[in-house]
Design a protein around this motif. Sequence first.
Motif, PDB file in Angstrom:
ATOM      1  N   VAL A  13       0.838  -1.204   0.000  1.00 38.31           N
ATOM      2  CA  VAL A  13       0.000   0.000   0.000  1.00 38.31           C
ATOM      3  C   VAL A  13       0.869   1.249   0.000  1.00 38.31           C
ATOM      4  N   ARG A  14       1.986   1.193   0.724  1.00 36.01           N
ATOM      5  CA  ARG A  14       2.911   2.340   0.737  1.00 36.01           C
ATOM      6  C   ARG A  14       3.516   2.608  -0.642  1.00 36.01           C
ATOM      7  N   MET A  15       3.694   1.558  -1.443  1.00 37.43           N
ATOM      8  CA  MET A  15       4.348   1.705  -2.754  1.00 37.43           C
ATOM      9  C   MET A  15       3.368   1.884  -3.913  1.00 37.43           C
ATOM     10  N   LEU A  16       2.069   1.767  -3.643  1.00 34.70           N
ATOM     11  CA  LEU A  16       1.100   1.928  -4.734  1.00 34.70           C
ATOM     12  C   LEU A  16       1.230   3.308  -5.337  1.00 34.70           C
ATOM     13  N   PRO A  17       1.017   3.507  -6.593  1.00 29.99           N
ATOM     14  CA  PRO A  17       0.528   2.583  -7.603  1.00 29.99           C
ATOM     15  C   PRO A  17       1.628   1.930  -8.440  1.00 29.99           C
ATOM     16  N   SER A  18       2.845   1.863  -7.919  1.00 28.14           N
ATOM     17  CA  SER A  18       3.935   1.265  -8.696  1.00 28.14           C
ATOM     18  C   SER A  18       3.701  -0.227  -8.911  1.00 28.14           C
ATOM     19  N   ALA A  19       4.405  -0.776  -9.878  1.00 29.87           N
ATOM     20  CA  ALA A  19       4.306  -2.210 -10.155  1.00 29.87           C
ATOM     21  C   ALA A  19       4.750  -3.028  -8.942  1.00 29.87           C
ATOM     22  N   MET A  20       5.773  -2.546  -8.243  1.00 28.57           N
ATOM     23  CA  MET A  20       6.239  -3.247  -7.045  1.00 28.57           C
ATOM     24  C   MET A  20       5.153  -3.226  -5.970  1.00 28.57           C
ATOM     25  N   GLY A  21       4.494  -2.095  -5.818  1.00 22.97           N
ATOM     26  CA  GLY A  21       3.403  -1.998  -4.841  1.00 22.97           C
ATOM     27  C   GLY A  21       2.277  -2.961  -5.158  1.00 22.97           C
TER      28      GLY A  21
END
Length: 127
Positions: free
Chosen positions: A39-47
Amino acid sequence: MSTTETQALSPDLASLDSLHWVGIAAALVSAAVHLLLGVRMLPSAMGISFVLAGLGFLGAVVLVALDYRRRTVYAVGVPFTLVQIVLWYYVNFVALGKSFPADIGTLGAVDKLAQVVLLAVLVALLR
């Protein structure tokens, strides 16, 4: 259709022993870490990949609690968890060049410990 096929799925917690509960706890810890980081990394692919991994652990816990093809869940859980460990190592210590074990971090340590425990439980349950 048999009676069992037409009944709604309901939890079968009475059939779970202490080994199951250790595995469930480990899976829930890993799910929580993945969802938090994802959730912290959204909206990245890793997130997105972290959220999906967290949901995968949660889904497996639900399937085990419902006694839905438990052996299959265990069997799928072994490579799923192994891939999590290998990818974590690769991304952090090969691709990003962090130093092992100095740069593990608290969440990484908690998650990998939970996954190693989960892996041991899954293997034991399959035997």
